[in-house]
Write a protein that holds these residues in place. Structure first.
Motif, PDB file in Angstrom:
ATOM      1  N   ALA A   1      41.679  22.799  71.929  1.00  0.00           N
ATOM      2  CA  ALA A   1      41.780  23.632  73.133  1.00  0.00           C
ATOM      3  C   ALA A   1      42.759  23.068  74.144  1.00  0.00           C
ATOM      4  O   ALA A   1      43.289  23.797  74.988  1.00  0.00           O
ATOM      5  CB  ALA A   1      40.399  23.786  73.768  1.00  0.00           C
ATOM      6  N   ARG A   2      43.024  21.770  74.079  1.00  0.00           N
ATOM      7  CA  ARG A   2      43.928  21.109  75.017  1.00  0.00           C
ATOM      8  C   ARG A   2      45.312  20.840  74.412  1.00  0.00           C
ATOM      9  O   ARG A   2      46.198  20.358  75.113  1.00  0.00           O
ATOM     10  CB  ARG A   2      43.304  19.766  75.463  1.00  0.00           C
ATOM     11  N   PHE A   3      45.484  21.178  73.162  1.00  0.00           N
ATOM     12  CA  PHE A   3      46.674  20.716  72.454  1.00  0.00           C
ATOM     13  C   PHE A   3      47.963  21.266  73.056  1.00  0.00           C
ATOM     14  O   PHE A   3      48.842  20.500  73.456  1.00  0.00           O
ATOM     15  CB  PHE A   3      46.584  21.071  70.966  1.00  0.00           C
ATOM     16  N   ASP A   4      48.086  22.584  73.149  1.00  0.00           N
ATOM     17  CA  ASP A   4      49.338  23.146  73.664  1.00  0.00           C
ATOM     18  C   ASP A   4      49.456  22.976  75.172  1.00  0.00           C
ATOM     19  O   ASP A   4      50.565  22.840  75.703  1.00  0.00           O
ATOM     20  CB  ASP A   4      49.444  24.627  73.283  1.00  0.00           C
TER      21      ASP A   4
ATOM     22  N   HIS B   1      50.720  18.513  73.457  1.00  0.00           N
ATOM     23  CA  HIS B   1      52.019  18.776  72.838  1.00  0.00           C
ATOM     24  C   HIS B   1      53.160  18.255  73.696  1.00  0.00           C
ATOM     25  O   HIS B   1      54.075  17.583  73.193  1.00  0.00           O
ATOM     26  CB  HIS B   1      52.194  20.281  72.595  1.00  0.00           C
ATOM     27  N   GLY B   2      53.128  18.527  74.990  1.00  0.00           N
ATOM     28  CA  GLY B   2      54.202  18.074  75.870  1.00  0.00           C
ATOM     29  C   GLY B   2      53.896  16.752  76.540  1.00  0.00           C
ATOM     30  O   GLY B   2      54.657  15.794  76.436  1.00  0.00           O
ATOM     31  N   HIS B   3      52.765  16.677  77.216  1.00  0.00           N
ATOM     32  CA  HIS B   3      52.439  15.506  78.022  1.00  0.00           C
ATOM     33  C   HIS B   3      52.284  14.254  77.165  1.00  0.00           C
ATOM     34  O   HIS B   3      52.728  13.168  77.555  1.00  0.00           O
ATOM     35  CB  HIS B   3      51.149  15.802  78.786  1.00  0.00           C
ATOM     36  N   PHE B   4      51.647  14.395  76.001  1.00  0.00           N
ATOM     37  CA  PHE B   4      51.412  13.251  75.118  1.00  0.00           C
ATOM     38  C   PHE B   4      52.414  13.162  73.972  1.00  0.00           C
ATOM     39  O   PHE B   4      52.249  12.349  73.065  1.00  0.00           O
ATOM     40  CB  PHE B   4      49.989  13.310  74.551  1.00  0.00           C
ATOM     41  N   LYS B   5      53.436  14.019  74.005  1.00  0.00           N
ATOM     42  CA  LYS B   5      54.520  13.966  73.008  1.00  0.00           C
ATOM     43  C   LYS B   5      54.031  14.207  71.581  1.00  0.00           C
ATOM     44  O   LYS B   5      54.613  13.705  70.614  1.00  0.00           O
ATOM     45  CB  LYS B   5      55.268  12.624  73.075  1.00  0.00           C
TER      46      LYS B   5
ATOM     47  N   ASN C   1      54.478  16.570  69.500  1.00  0.00           N
ATOM     48  CA  ASN C   1      55.296  17.780  69.499  1.00  0.00           C
ATOM     49  C   ASN C   1      55.973  18.126  68.183  1.00  0.00           C
ATOM     50  O   ASN C   1      56.999  18.791  68.175  1.00  0.00           O
ATOM     51  CB  ASN C   1      56.340  17.696  70.610  1.00  0.00           C
ATOM     52  N   ARG C   2      55.397  17.703  67.052  1.00  0.00           N
ATOM     53  CA  ARG C   2      55.940  18.208  65.788  1.00  0.00           C
ATOM     54  C   ARG C   2      55.696  19.708  65.693  1.00  0.00           C
ATOM     55  O   ARG C   2      56.569  20.475  65.266  1.00  0.00           O
ATOM     56  CB  ARG C   2      55.286  17.513  64.586  1.00  0.00           C
ATOM     57  N   SER C   3      54.484  20.104  66.062  1.00  0.00           N
ATOM     58  CA  SER C   3      54.096  21.511  66.024  1.00  0.00           C
ATOM     59  C   SER C   3      53.131  21.791  67.158  1.00  0.00           C
ATOM     60  O   SER C   3      52.307  20.938  67.499  1.00  0.00           O
ATOM     61  CB  SER C   3      53.390  21.857  64.703  1.00  0.00           C
ATOM     62  N   LYS C   4      53.228  22.981  67.730  1.00  0.00           N
ATOM     63  CA  LYS C   4      52.187  23.448  68.626  1.00  0.00           C
ATOM     64  C   LYS C   4      50.994  23.897  67.787  1.00  0.00           C
ATOM     65  O   LYS C   4      51.118  24.165  66.591  1.00  0.00           O
ATOM     66  CB  LYS C   4      52.690  24.618  69.467  1.00  0.00           C
ATOM     67  N   LEU C   5      49.843  23.990  68.429  1.00  0.00           N
ATOM     68  CA  LEU C   5      48.692  24.548  67.736  1.00  0.00           C
ATOM     69  C   LEU C   5      49.017  25.946  67.229  1.00  0.00           C
ATOM     70  O   LEU C   5      48.651  26.306  66.110  1.00  0.00           O
ATOM     71  CB  LEU C   5      47.481  24.593  68.672  1.00  0.00           C
ATOM     72  N   THR C   6      49.710  26.737  68.018  1.00  0.00           N
ATOM     73  CA  THR C   6      50.048  28.102  67.633  1.00  0.00           C
ATOM     74  C   THR C   6      50.994  28.160  66.443  1.00  0.00           C
ATOM     75  O   THR C   6      51.210  29.234  65.885  1.00  0.00           O
ATOM     76  CB  THR C   6      50.669  28.859  68.815  1.00  0.00           C
ATOM     77  N   GLU C   7      51.553  27.016  66.058  1.00  0.00           N
ATOM     78  CA  GLU C   7      52.454  26.954  64.906  1.00  0.00           C
ATOM     79  C   GLU C   7      51.774  26.368  63.660  1.00  0.00           C
ATOM     80  O   GLU C   7      52.423  26.170  62.634  1.00  0.00           O
ATOM     81  CB  GLU C   7      53.690  26.124  65.267  1.00  0.00           C
TER      82      GLU C   7
ATOM     83  N   VAL D   1      46.455  27.839  60.105  1.00  0.00           N
ATOM     84  CA  VAL D   1      45.029  27.740  59.806  1.00  0.00           C
ATOM     85  C   VAL D   1      44.260  27.211  61.010  1.00  0.00           C
ATOM     86  O   VAL D   1      43.236  27.782  61.426  1.00  0.00           O
ATOM     87  CB  VAL D   1      44.791  26.855  58.569  1.00  0.00           C
ATOM     88  N   LEU D   2      44.744  26.120  61.599  1.00  0.00           N
ATOM     89  CA  LEU D   2      44.053  25.548  62.760  1.00  0.00           C
ATOM     90  C   LEU D   2      44.079  26.504  63.948  1.00  0.00           C
ATOM     91  O   LEU D   2      43.114  26.569  64.719  1.00  0.00           O
ATOM     92  CB  LEU D   2      44.686  24.210  63.142  1.00  0.00           C
ATOM     93  N   TRP D   3      45.141  27.247  64.106  1.00  0.00           N
ATOM     94  CA  TRP D   3      45.235  28.195  65.213  1.00  0.00           C
ATOM     95  C   TRP D   3      44.201  29.318  65.033  1.00  0.00           C
ATOM     96  O   TRP D   3      43.494  29.694  65.974  1.00  0.00           O
ATOM     97  CB  TRP D   3      46.645  28.742  65.317  1.00  0.00           C
ATOM     98  N   ALA D   4      44.061  29.827  63.817  1.00  0.00           N
ATOM     99  CA  ALA D   4      43.047  30.857  63.569  1.00  0.00           C
ATOM    100  C   ALA D   4      41.642  30.287  63.747  1.00  0.00           C
ATOM    101  O   ALA D   4      40.763  30.931  64.332  1.00  0.00           O
ATOM    102  CB  ALA D   4      43.228  31.436  62.167  1.00  0.00           C
ATOM    103  N   TYR D   5      41.420  29.083  63.230  1.00  0.00           N
ATOM    104  CA  TYR D   5      40.121  28.410  63.379  1.00  0.00           C
ATOM    105  C   TYR D   5      39.785  28.211  64.857  1.00  0.00           C
ATOM    106  O   TYR D   5      38.651  28.473  65.296  1.00  0.00           O
ATOM    107  CB  TYR D   5      40.184  27.076  62.646  1.00  0.00           C
TER     108      TYR D   5
END
Length: 358
Positions: A241-244, A248-252, A254-260, A263-267
């Motif tokens: 819930a905090r990833f994007d 993703h940005g603050h903690f670097k 950044n290989r992929s956003k959750l939305t990218e 499976v994890l995004w749908a889950y």
């Protein structure tokens, strides 16, 4: 709070918590005030006696908020909510009138720690269970707090509450929880607070190796363990819930956003729209905490406006995998009015505090 030290510039979380337990059948020889040391005492389950101190910004506290709501313990264990920011000294109850918790009568969570352990030498962390009669913290051992809510407070669970610690899956759940904690829940912090390029690179590789494993594991099963929700899902959700919004940005990370990560995004969307998950998520508090508090990472304190949240309501299609969130049980009803996340902080919510349906 990100309490920890560095070993060869790798962030190592301080996990030395006050390990007291609140149990249905405590050992009299370990009763509070006896000879047992702080950290080994056992307190009795007693409705109305304890207050759960949390901050919605914190993933470890969010875990306790979700479990308490899923089990229907709102009228049994009250909850005090600290604001999203803190200084090096303490979380503060700045959301409350005059900045004072209305039950504990204190402005800073540190006051509860000091009431138990004067000169408390470690970080002031949430979640924490506080003994209301004495105003003293009982425990801040977050894994035990949620396990005990599920296993020790069973007589007070709402009718239809899920079994988040199913006996038939305990061994498998322990293995999953261990990897999720070390590689994902704590892995994002290991990336964010890495002190060298090498430490960051190693943390980054470990994190995304674990996320790839989760993509594969969840491709053909709706939940992490078994056919319905367990605490394993709660523990993973608070990081996703905090990833994007932060990691993703603050903690670097950044290989992929959750939305990218399909499976994890749908889950994650499946869980978000399940009562108890998205309706306890305060994205404004989350962003304010990470971007304003961690000035060593974000010196300006500027908080990003994004990401846009309505995508969390897009159909996820996970029902096709079978299973159901509550098994033979039922979902919790709307959250108590005084505990609802403001719609301005989470626009996926309706006026009743529940996640809207499209």
């Amino acid at each position: 709070m990100a309490d920890g030290t560095y070993v060869e510039q790798e962030f190592v979380r301080d996990t030395n918590y006050i390990a007291d337990r609140i149990l249905a059948d405590p050992d009299p020889s370990k009763a509070p005030g006896g000879d047992a040391p702080v950290g080994a005492q056992e307190w009795p389950v007693e409705p109305g006696r304890y207050r759960l101190a949390v901050a919605r910004a914190c993933p470890w506290a969010n875990r306790a908020i979700i479990v308490r709501r899923l089990l229907g313990l709102e009228d049994v264990i009250s909850m005090g909510v600290a604001g999203p920011t803190h200084d090096a000294d303490s979380w503060t109850f700045d959301k409350d009138p005059d900045g004072v918790d209305p039950v504990l009568g204190i402005p800073r969570l540190k006051d509860a720690y000091e009431a138990r352990w004067p000169g408390y030498p470690r970080g002031i962390t949430v979640p924490a269970m506080v003994d209301v009669p004495t105003g003293a913290v009982v425990t801040n051992d977050f894994p035990s707090i949620t396990e005990d809510l599920s296993t020790q407070w069973r007589p007070y669970h709402r009718e239809g509450a899920p079994d988040l610690w199913p006996a038939e899956h305990l061994e498998e759940m322990a293995e999953v929880n261990r990897r999720v904690y070390t590689e994902v829940n704590n892995g994002v912090y290991r990336c964010g607070f890495a002190g060298t390029q090498q430490a960051y690179d190693e943390a980054y590789d470990r994190l995304f190796t674990a996320l790839d494993w989760l993509e594969e594991r969840l491709a053909d099963r709706r939940y992490l363990v078994g056919d319905h929700l367990t605490e394993a899902d709660v523990r993973l959700f608070t990081t996703l819930a905090r990833f994007d919004a932060a990691y993703h940005g603050h903690f670097k990370c950044n290989r992929s956003k959750l939305t990218e990560m399909p499976v994890l995004w749908a889950y994650a969307r499946d869980l978000w729209t399940t009562p108890g998950f998205g309706d306890t998520t305060d994205v404004v508090d989350i962003k304010r905490h990470y971007y304003e508090v961690h000035r060593d990472i974000n010196p300006t304190g500027v908080v990003p406006q994004g990401p846009e949240l309505m995508g969390w309501l897009e159909p996820h299609g996970r029902e096709a995998l079978g299973g159901s969130p509550f098994g033979d049980g039922t979902p919790p009803g709307p959250p108590p009015e005084g505990e609802r996340v403001p719609v301005a902080h989470n626009p996926t919510l309706g006026e009743d505090g529940m996640v809207r349906t499209r």
